[in-house]
Design a protein around this motif. Sequence first.
Motif, PDB file in Angstrom:
ATOM      1  N   GLY A 239       0.715  -1.318  -0.460  1.00 58.63           N
ATOM      2  CA  GLY A 239       0.129   0.023  -0.178  1.00 58.63           C
ATOM      3  C   GLY A 239       0.871   1.190  -0.439  1.00 58.63           C
TER       4      GLY A 239
ATOM      5  N   LEU B  88       0.681   4.328  -2.751  1.00 54.01           N
ATOM      6  CA  LEU B  88       0.332   5.631  -3.004  1.00 54.01           C
ATOM      7  C   LEU B  88       1.758   6.093  -3.175  1.00 54.01           C
ATOM      8  CD1 LEU B  88      -0.091   5.756   1.079  1.00 54.01           C
ATOM      9  CD2 LEU B  88      -1.639   6.282  -0.593  1.00 54.01           C
TER      10      LEU B  88
ATOM     11  N   GLY C  92      -6.146   0.314  -3.767  1.00 53.00           N
ATOM     12  CA  GLY C  92      -6.651   1.202  -2.454  1.00 53.00           C
ATOM     13  C   GLY C  92      -6.339   2.262  -2.549  1.00 53.00           C
ATOM     14  N   ALA C  93      -4.864   2.557  -2.350  1.00 47.78           N
ATOM     15  CA  ALA C  93      -3.801   3.269  -2.908  1.00 47.78           C
ATOM     16  C   ALA C  93      -3.645   4.011  -3.983  1.00 47.78           C
ATOM     17  CB  ALA C  93      -2.879   2.553  -2.082  1.00 47.78           C
TER      18      ALA C  93
ATOM     19  N   ALA D 202      -7.251   5.979  -4.095  1.00 46.61           N
ATOM     20  CA  ALA D 202      -7.433   7.467  -2.847  1.00 46.61           C
ATOM     21  C   ALA D 202      -6.610   8.729  -3.708  1.00 46.61           C
ATOM     22  CB  ALA D 202      -6.282   7.550  -1.956  1.00 46.61           C
TER      23      ALA D 202
ATOM     24  N   SER E 231      -7.124   8.263   5.235  1.00 45.65           N
ATOM     25  CA  SER E 231      -8.231   7.611   4.477  1.00 45.65           C
ATOM     26  C   SER E 231      -8.087   6.567   3.453  1.00 45.65           C
ATOM     27  CB  SER E 231      -8.720   8.237   3.661  1.00 45.65           C
ATOM     28  OG  SER E 231      -9.807  10.466   4.348  1.00 45.65           O
ATOM     29  N   TRP E 232      -6.939   6.402   2.832  1.00 47.43           N
ATOM     30  CA  TRP E 232      -6.826   4.655   2.795  1.00 47.43           C
ATOM     31  C   TRP E 232      -5.692   4.400   4.281  1.00 47.43           C
ATOM     32  CZ3 TRP E 232      -1.965   2.826   4.069  1.00 47.43           C
ATOM     33  CH2 TRP E 232      -1.223   1.703   3.176  1.00 47.43           C
ATOM     34  N   TYR E 233      -5.103   4.341   4.990  1.00 46.45           N
ATOM     35  CA  TYR E 233      -5.277   3.710   5.926  1.00 46.45           C
ATOM     36  C   TYR E 233      -6.458   3.243   6.526  1.00 46.45           C
ATOM     37  CZ  TYR E 233      -2.999   1.535  10.924  1.00 46.45           C
ATOM     38  OH  TYR E 233      -2.879   0.837  11.575  1.00 46.45           O
TER      39      TYR E 233
ATOM     40  N   VAL F 293      -9.243   1.555   3.805  1.00 50.58           N
ATOM     41  CA  VAL F 293      -9.069   0.599   3.283  1.00 50.58           C
ATOM     42  C   VAL F 293      -8.234   0.041   3.162  1.00 50.58           C
ATOM     43  CG1 VAL F 293      -7.517   0.364   0.942  1.00 50.58           C
ATOM     44  CG2 VAL F 293      -9.032   1.894   0.790  1.00 50.58           C
TER      45      VAL F 293
ATOM     46  N   GLU G  10     -13.987   0.913  -1.254  1.00 56.30           N
ATOM     47  CA  GLU G  10     -14.309   2.259  -2.175  1.00 56.30           C
ATOM     48  C   GLU G  10     -15.206   3.559  -1.190  1.00 56.30           C
ATOM     49  OE1 GLU G  10     -12.320   3.860  -4.540  1.00 56.30           O
ATOM     50  OE2 GLU G  10     -13.574   3.292  -6.390  1.00 56.30           O
TER      51      GLU G  10
ATOM     52  N   LEU H  29     -13.903   3.831   1.656  1.00 56.19           N
ATOM     53  CA  LEU H  29     -13.398   5.031   1.783  1.00 56.19           C
ATOM     54  C   LEU H  29     -13.849   6.662   1.120  1.00 56.19           C
ATOM     55  CD1 LEU H  29     -10.094   6.176   0.560  1.00 56.19           C
ATOM     56  CD2 LEU H  29     -10.356   5.213  -1.802  1.00 56.19           C
TER      57      LEU H  29
END
Length: 477
Positions: A113, A117, A156-157, A160, A196-198, A201, A459, A462
């Motif tokens: 992740g 990012l 997801g990273a 985001a 938000s990712w952490y 996701v 999603e 997130l």
Amino acid sequence: MEAIEPAYGATTLLLIAAAAVAVLLFLIMKVKMHAFVALVLVSALTALAAGIPVGDVPSALSFGFSNTLGSVALLVGFGVMLGRLLEVTGGAQVLADTLISRFGEKRAPLALGVAALIFGFPIFFDAGLVVFLPIIMTVARRFGGSLLLYGLPAAGAFAAMHALVPPHPGPVAAAEALEASIGLTLVIGLPIAVVSWYIGVLLVSRALGRRIHVDVPTALFGEMNDGRNGDTDTDGGTSGTGRAVTATRTAPSFATVLGVLLLPLVLIGFNTVLDTLITAGVLEESTWAQYLMLLGNTSIALLITVVVATLVLGLRGGRSMDDVSTLFDKALGPVCSIILITGAGGMFGGVLRLSGIGSALTDSLSGLGMSLIVQAFIIATLLRVAQGSATVALTTTAGLLSAAAAEASLSSVQLTLLVIAIAAGATVLSHVNDSGFWLVSRFFGMDVKTTFKTWTVMETTLGLTAFGLSLIVWLVV
């Protein structure tokens, strides 16, 4: 193709859209019709039901299909070719081993992740995902368990960063429409995207991975070899004399693999930075800038990367160009279905947009009596659900609220938070009218029901997390 004047009111159009989604899910999940056939069929029926003139239906169908293929087909093709080279040469294993040695086995999803990012800063979601696929698959095979534990944090990273952080087109377009500072949007949007990712996701993917097991698919890259002691090329085709290539080769160095992966990052960075500077009036659009921006076009950048990877990875240890070409043929075959289904998903979303659902929604929702930031999130969410495109939801919502934002005399920070709230709403509830939904579904080897239970959920968490963070800051400032 321009949007067609709506033939019905907002309520009727929304009912048509809901019925179309229901029919599509019934055909795919119950009738077991192939997703590509079902998407094209429902798109055609929806166009007719929504009042698009019969003579315009073919153009309406090709609008979303061709637009999606134009942006996805080259990226998927080049990305899978690059991924196949990384896998066969042991490069993916080298990178995976290095990441795991730095973070530890228990933090493998976190390592993937974090890397995504970083790579996702200048690279679009779909391009980043296809480049990262062999690394995700390698780590998942090595440690076992559900593919979701490793695939969702990386995917997801990219999602985001693509949705919330300039210089990606959605937040940039929304910031320009609302006259918000792009620089401030980056400064505020980046930490919100990471947090938000952490929360939305990484933590969610752990829960989903424990509950839902998804096997690592073999269609794209086959059964990956270990790669730590070099790669034994047994499916790389034949040499020019027809002799099977079975020689054991030493895996490339970490620096070589990292250099190959960083190449598109640097090239795309040229495009991104120069475009931002030209838009801001800092630079003039000179010939040299245009050449650098061409090199940084995502498709061109991946083409250059594939050529370089062919030279530094493919033509190693006795491989010929014919061997590499055979590898590419085997890599491209399985992605035809992915490309067509993704294009058909874009077709469905395009029909919904052209039918006037977006404009009908915005007209009916423009007078909502609620806080501007909440209104922004709700409108963007409804537009996202109705027509599928996050970018369209972002730009449409920002344009709708631009006058209200100007009248409200918002501070620069509040304008930025408004952009983030819109981006959050445009992220949630990815479903069958979103081409990204189909991309993830096919790459991860998931059926529609499983994709709803995993990708759609992730999603949504997130987007909700990003909105919650922006709302907290809005209330504080």
